[in-house]
Write a protein that holds these residues in place. Structure first.
Motif, mmCIF file in Angstrom:
data_model
loop_
_atom_site.group_PDB
_atom_site.id
_atom_site.type_symbol
_atom_site.label_atom_id
_atom_site.label_comp_id
_atom_site.label_asym_id
_atom_site.label_seq_id
_atom_site.Cartn_x
_atom_site.Cartn_y
_atom_site.Cartn_z
ATOM 1 N N PRO A 66 19.274 41.515 24.594
ATOM 2 C CA PRO A 66 19.166 39.993 25.104
ATOM 3 C C PRO A 66 20.358 39.238 24.566
ATOM 4 C CG PRO A 66 16.845 40.554 24.160
ATOM 5 C CD PRO A 66 17.972 41.915 23.839
ATOM 6 N N HIS A 67 21.042 38.316 25.282
ATOM 7 C CA HIS A 67 21.949 37.679 24.878
ATOM 8 C C HIS A 67 23.206 38.263 24.610
ATOM 9 C CE1 HIS A 67 18.773 34.329 25.093
ATOM 10 N NE2 HIS A 67 18.084 35.109 24.207
ATOM 11 N N SER A 68 23.541 39.291 25.271
ATOM 12 C CA SER A 68 24.579 40.072 25.022
ATOM 13 C C SER A 68 25.927 39.565 25.676
ATOM 14 C CB SER A 68 24.640 41.439 25.441
ATOM 15 O OG SER A 68 23.488 42.123 24.641
ATOM 16 N N ALA A 69 27.138 39.374 24.964
ATOM 17 C CA ALA A 69 28.292 39.118 25.547
ATOM 18 C C ALA A 69 28.827 40.175 26.510
ATOM 19 C CB ALA A 69 29.334 38.675 24.643
ATOM 20 N N LEU A 70 29.616 39.713 27.707
ATOM 21 C CA LEU A 70 30.014 40.799 28.372
ATOM 22 C C LEU A 70 31.654 40.814 28.208
ATOM 23 C CD1 LEU A 70 28.407 40.258 31.948
ATOM 24 C CD2 LEU A 70 27.956 41.926 30.150
ATOM 25 N N LEU A 71 32.166 42.002 27.992
ATOM 26 C CA LEU A 71 33.577 42.229 27.765
ATOM 27 C C LEU A 71 34.394 41.874 28.833
ATOM 28 C CD1 LEU A 71 33.394 45.758 25.592
ATOM 29 C CD2 LEU A 71 33.772 43.162 24.782
ATOM 30 N N PRO A 72 35.431 41.325 28.829
ATOM 31 C CA PRO A 72 36.447 41.017 29.981
ATOM 32 C C PRO A 72 36.794 42.355 30.872
ATOM 33 C CG PRO A 72 37.317 40.113 28.150
ATOM 34 C CD PRO A 72 36.259 40.640 27.547
ATOM 35 N N GLY A 73 36.479 42.136 32.126
ATOM 36 C CA GLY A 73 36.701 43.588 33.057
ATOM 37 C C GLY A 73 35.560 44.572 33.141
ATOM 38 N N ILE A 74 34.541 44.302 32.380
ATOM 39 C CA ILE A 74 33.329 45.176 32.595
ATOM 40 C C ILE A 74 32.720 45.341 33.819
ATOM 41 C CG2 ILE A 74 31.446 43.809 31.463
ATOM 42 C CD1 ILE A 74 32.293 47.409 30.553
ATOM 43 N N LEU A 75 32.337 44.198 34.354
ATOM 44 C CA LEU A 75 31.754 44.307 35.611
ATOM 45 C C LEU A 75 32.654 44.836 36.763
ATOM 46 C CD1 LEU A 75 30.635 40.643 35.925
ATOM 47 C CD2 LEU A 75 29.268 42.471 35.364
ATOM 48 N N ARG A 76 33.975 44.837 36.694
ATOM 49 C CA ARG A 76 34.932 45.749 37.422
ATOM 50 C C ARG A 76 34.711 47.216 37.156
ATOM 51 N NH1 ARG A 76 38.944 43.928 40.591
ATOM 52 N NH2 ARG A 76 39.061 42.010 39.292
ATOM 53 N N LYS A 77 34.615 47.391 35.849
ATOM 54 C CA LYS A 77 34.652 48.785 35.531
ATOM 55 C C LYS A 77 33.400 49.580 35.977
ATOM 56 C CE LYS A 77 34.475 51.814 31.246
ATOM 57 N NZ LYS A 77 34.780 51.768 30.117
ATOM 58 N N TRP A 78 32.390 48.604 35.765
ATOM 59 C CA TRP A 78 30.939 49.375 36.148
ATOM 60 C C TRP A 78 30.740 49.380 37.882
ATOM 61 C CZ3 TRP A 78 27.778 45.433 33.119
ATOM 62 C CH2 TRP A 78 27.579 45.634 31.539
ATOM 63 N N ASP A 79 31.335 48.626 38.591
ATOM 64 C CA ASP A 79 31.296 48.580 40.068
ATOM 65 C C ASP A 79 32.332 49.929 40.421
ATOM 66 O OD1 ASP A 79 30.552 47.372 42.526
ATOM 67 O OD2 ASP A 79 32.946 46.922 42.793
ATOM 68 N N GLU A 80 33.411 49.930 39.644
ATOM 69 C CA GLU A 80 34.263 51.029 40.082
ATOM 70 C C GLU A 80 33.448 52.444 39.785
ATOM 71 O OE1 GLU A 80 37.759 50.648 38.108
ATOM 72 O OE2 GLU A 80 38.411 48.896 39.470
ATOM 73 N N MET A 81 32.765 52.462 38.642
ATOM 74 C CA MET A 81 32.122 53.741 38.499
ATOM 75 C C MET A 81 30.925 53.881 39.377
ATOM 76 S SD MET A 81 31.938 53.162 34.147
ATOM 77 C CE MET A 81 30.313 54.132 34.028
ATOM 78 N N ALA A 82 30.193 53.042 39.691
ATOM 79 C CA ALA A 82 28.932 53.011 40.645
ATOM 80 C C ALA A 82 29.770 53.519 41.936
ATOM 81 C CB ALA A 82 28.387 51.792 40.836
ATOM 82 N N ALA A 83 30.792 53.050 42.505
ATOM 83 C CA ALA A 83 31.445 53.334 44.097
ATOM 84 C C ALA A 83 31.949 54.895 43.900
ATOM 85 C CB ALA A 83 32.753 52.350 44.166
ATOM 86 N N GLU A 84 32.225 55.423 42.539
ATOM 87 C CA GLU A 84 32.545 56.626 42.600
ATOM 88 C C GLU A 84 31.418 57.691 42.621
ATOM 89 O OE1 GLU A 84 35.210 57.644 39.225
ATOM 90 O OE2 GLU A 84 36.543 56.020 39.961
ATOM 91 N N LEU A 85 30.195 57.198 41.966
ATOM 92 C CA LEU A 85 29.042 57.812 41.718
ATOM 93 C C LEU A 85 28.442 57.982 43.262
ATOM 94 C CD1 LEU A 85 27.244 56.700 38.591
ATOM 95 C CD2 LEU A 85 27.909 58.953 39.164
#
Length: 138
Positions: A66-85
């Motif tokens: 809960p209440h975790s901060a997101l690192l800059p660029g992490i959403l793009r990284k996760w999205d790219e990983m998901a696209a590859e998967l």
């Protein structure tokens, strides 16, 4: 020399560790018509498998404390990983509509990324998963 009780305790500990690791790898929700793939580092990828799905409909979910901060660029990284998967070709990724959202619960924060070739479908998919996670968190 290992005593019989020590062996039993060791087996019980291994069984407990396996059940905990398997539980953490489980999908946070299940959705009819969506294929689930467990990604690395707790990444959850859902790809719409219904015949009426808009092409490219995919949702990424990452569970955090809960209440975790997101690192800059992490959403793009996760999205790219998901696209590859999910086997999505790179040229399709540039045409996708992406939206993100966060669902907070008492024990977790779920970060969601919805993508689709259609903006309306991306919004609808995000809302569908947000609602399912809210219900599952009650």
């Amino acid at each position: 020399m290992i005593r019989r009780n020590e062996v039993r305790l060791g087996v019980a500990a291994v069984g407990l560790l396996l059940s905990v690791s398997m539980a953490s790898a489980a999908a946070p929700v299940t959705m009819d018509g969506w294929r689930y793939t467990a990604g690395p580092n707790g990444l959850h990828v859902f790809v719409c498998a219904r015949v009426d799905c808009v092409p490219g409909s995919r949702l990424v979910c990452q569970s955090k404390p809960p209440h975790s901060a997101l690192l800059p660029g992490i959403l793009r990284k996760w999205d790219e990983m998901a696209a590859e998967l999910s086997g999505e070709p790179p040229e399709v990724r540039t045409k996708s509509h992406r939206l993100s959202g966060i669902v907070d619960s008492a024990t977790s924060q779920y970060v969601l990324i919805s993508s689709s070739n259609d903006e309306y479908a991306s919004r609808a998919n995000l809302a569908r998963f947000e609602k399912a996670l809210q219900e599952a968190s009650k």
